[in-house]
Design a protein around this motif. Structure first.
Motif, PDB file in Angstrom:
ATOM      1  N   THR A 238    -120.651  91.000  44.321  1.00  0.00           N
ATOM      2  CA  THR A 238    -120.753  90.701  45.656  1.00  0.00           C
ATOM      3  C   THR A 238    -122.067  91.231  46.339  1.00  0.00           C
ATOM      4  O   THR A 238    -122.294  91.091  47.370  1.00  0.00           O
ATOM      5  N   GLY A 239    -122.721  91.777  45.337  1.00  0.00           N
ATOM      6  CA  GLY A 239    -124.292  92.080  45.844  1.00  0.00           C
ATOM      7  C   GLY A 239    -125.272  91.246  45.970  1.00  0.00           C
ATOM      8  O   GLY A 239    -125.029  89.556  45.783  1.00  0.00           O
ATOM      9  N   PHE A 250    -117.547  90.494  36.110  1.00  0.00           N
ATOM     10  CA  PHE A 250    -116.969  91.602  35.811  1.00  0.00           C
ATOM     11  C   PHE A 250    -115.314  91.305  35.386  1.00  0.00           C
ATOM     12  O   PHE A 250    -114.728  90.930  36.345  1.00  0.00           O
ATOM     13  N   CYS A 251    -114.765  91.861  34.288  1.00  0.00           N
ATOM     14  CA  CYS A 251    -113.488  91.436  34.213  1.00  0.00           C
ATOM     15  C   CYS A 251    -112.658  92.691  34.719  1.00  0.00           C
ATOM     16  O   CYS A 251    -111.555  92.294  34.618  1.00  0.00           O
ATOM     17  N   GLN A 256    -117.377  97.107  35.641  1.00  0.00           N
ATOM     18  CA  GLN A 256    -118.444  96.921  36.870  1.00  0.00           C
ATOM     19  C   GLN A 256    -119.141  98.491  36.901  1.00  0.00           C
ATOM     20  O   GLN A 256    -120.314  98.467  37.126  1.00  0.00           O
ATOM     21  N   LYS A 257    -118.323  99.466  36.773  1.00  0.00           N
ATOM     22  CA  LYS A 257    -118.778 100.857  36.904  1.00  0.00           C
ATOM     23  C   LYS A 257    -119.696 101.111  35.841  1.00  0.00           C
ATOM     24  O   LYS A 257    -121.016 101.817  36.115  1.00  0.00           O
ATOM     25  N   LEU A 258    -119.377 100.788  34.567  1.00  0.00           N
ATOM     26  CA  LEU A 258    -120.084 101.354  33.311  1.00  0.00           C
ATOM     27  C   LEU A 258    -121.206 100.305  33.330  1.00  0.00           C
ATOM     28  O   LEU A 258    -122.488 100.774  32.730  1.00  0.00           O
ATOM     29  N   ALA A 259    -121.462  99.261  33.847  1.00  0.00           N
ATOM     30  CA  ALA A 259    -122.602  98.314  33.920  1.00  0.00           C
ATOM     31  C   ALA A 259    -123.688  98.661  34.982  1.00  0.00           C
ATOM     32  O   ALA A 259    -124.852  98.081  34.800  1.00  0.00           O
ATOM     33  N   ARG A 268    -128.352  94.967  44.249  1.00  0.00           N
ATOM     34  CA  ARG A 268    -128.216  96.197  45.344  1.00  0.00           C
ATOM     35  C   ARG A 268    -126.889  95.954  45.890  1.00  0.00           C
ATOM     36  O   ARG A 268    -126.372  94.757  46.370  1.00  0.00           O
ATOM     37  N   LYS A 269    -126.329  96.869  46.306  1.00  0.00           N
ATOM     38  CA  LYS A 269    -124.770  96.724  47.159  1.00  0.00           C
ATOM     39  C   LYS A 269    -125.339  96.229  48.538  1.00  0.00           C
ATOM     40  O   LYS A 269    -126.306  96.703  49.094  1.00  0.00           O
ATOM     41  N   VAL A 270    -124.296  95.599  49.036  1.00  0.00           N
ATOM     42  CA  VAL A 270    -124.338  95.099  50.139  1.00  0.00           C
ATOM     43  C   VAL A 270    -123.026  95.652  51.024  1.00  0.00           C
ATOM     44  O   VAL A 270    -122.153  95.557  50.374  1.00  0.00           O
TER      45      VAL A 270
END
Length: 270
Positions: A238-239, A250-251, A256-259, A268-270
């Motif tokens: 959703t970034g 992401f599965c 998502q955290k590891l990538a 970038r995060k929104v």
């Protein structure tokens, strides 16, 4: 086997009626893809009934074999790239203008999919993806297009040798074994599609043999996980990358955290 068109006599070049598990030749199979290029006969994919797979289950292949029409010897071709998964009943043709064999769709009787009617998992799925194999570099490429024919197997593909145009006709499918999630209904097709690729002479700019990065390749309704590469109905980030061709999917939260250390360079995060 070869047929002499003058004498109308068949000649056996390879194989015997007895199947003895000879690993130096292709395994016995039905619905294989085959084509001829550079004095070689190629065989790929397909399926066979095998006792070790159960009495009613097809064993599907993911291989490419070449038979030298001069020396009459088989070679198990090694390949790389972004290619198809195990499948049978695929449509196929060899396009001499592109110098590539093209494979579309097919069926895998042992792949699990979600059954919307029963609310459970069941075996068997149809495909609607397109791949090309180049005999020169022995590499598979996924063909990326904005649209594609409906999920199906047993379709026919043809290439016009004078123009290099490639067409797909017909096929069949059961809607309950495709990602459409529609009630199960058997369908036969009588439509015709043309595959146009961004290569010299095609005059088409909206498709290509593969994307710059396979992590962003679409496979029908499925996408690849940006981190582990697994394929499924994953959620898209959703970034800010969501609105770009490099939208990551992401599965799960762990991937998502590891990538993120690598993914943050394009998002970038929104």
């Amino acid at each position: 086997m070869s047929l002499d068109l003058k004498t109308l006599l068949w000649d056996v070049w390879s194989g015997t009626p007895d199947v003895k598990g000879d690993v130096t030749v292709p395994g016995p199979r039905a619905y294989a893809c085959s084509w001829i290029a550079d004095d070689k006969f190629y065989v790929s994919l397909g399926s066979a009934k095998r006792k070790d797979q159960g009495p009613n289950a097809d064993y599907t292949y993911l291989d490419i074999w070449s038979f030298d029409l001069v020396s009459h010897k088989w070679t198990d071709e090694k390949f790389s790239g972004n290619g198809p998964c195990y499948r049978t009943q695929s449509a196929y043709t060899f396009n001499g203008a592109w110098g590539k064999a093209v494979v579309f769709g097919g069926y895998n009787a042992r792949m699990l999919i979600s059954d919307a009617e029963a609310g459970a998992m069941k075996m068997g799925t149809y495909f609607a993806d397109t791949f090309a194999w180049c005999p020169r570099n022995k590499r598979w490429s996924q063909v990326i297009t904005k649209g594609f024919p409906t999920y199906r197997s047993c379709a026919e593909m043809f290439t016009d040798p004078s123009t290099g145009k490639t067409y797909l006709f017909g096929g069949l499918m059961s809607t309950g074994y495709a990602p459409s999630q529609k009630p199960t209904q058997f369908k036969l097709f009588s439509d015709i599609w043309e595959l146009v690729i961004d290569t010299p002479g095609s005059g088409f700019k909206e498709s290509d043999f593969e994307s710059a990065d396979p992590r962003f390749s679409k496979l029908g309704p499925w996408v690849r996980c940006y981190h582990c590469g697994s394929v499924g109905r994953w959620l898209t980030c959703t970034g800010t990358c969501r609105q770009t061709p490099q939208a990551a999917s992401f599965c799960g939260k762990e991937c998502q955290k590891l990538a993120w250390p690598q993914h943050k360079t394009s998002c970038r995060k929104v």
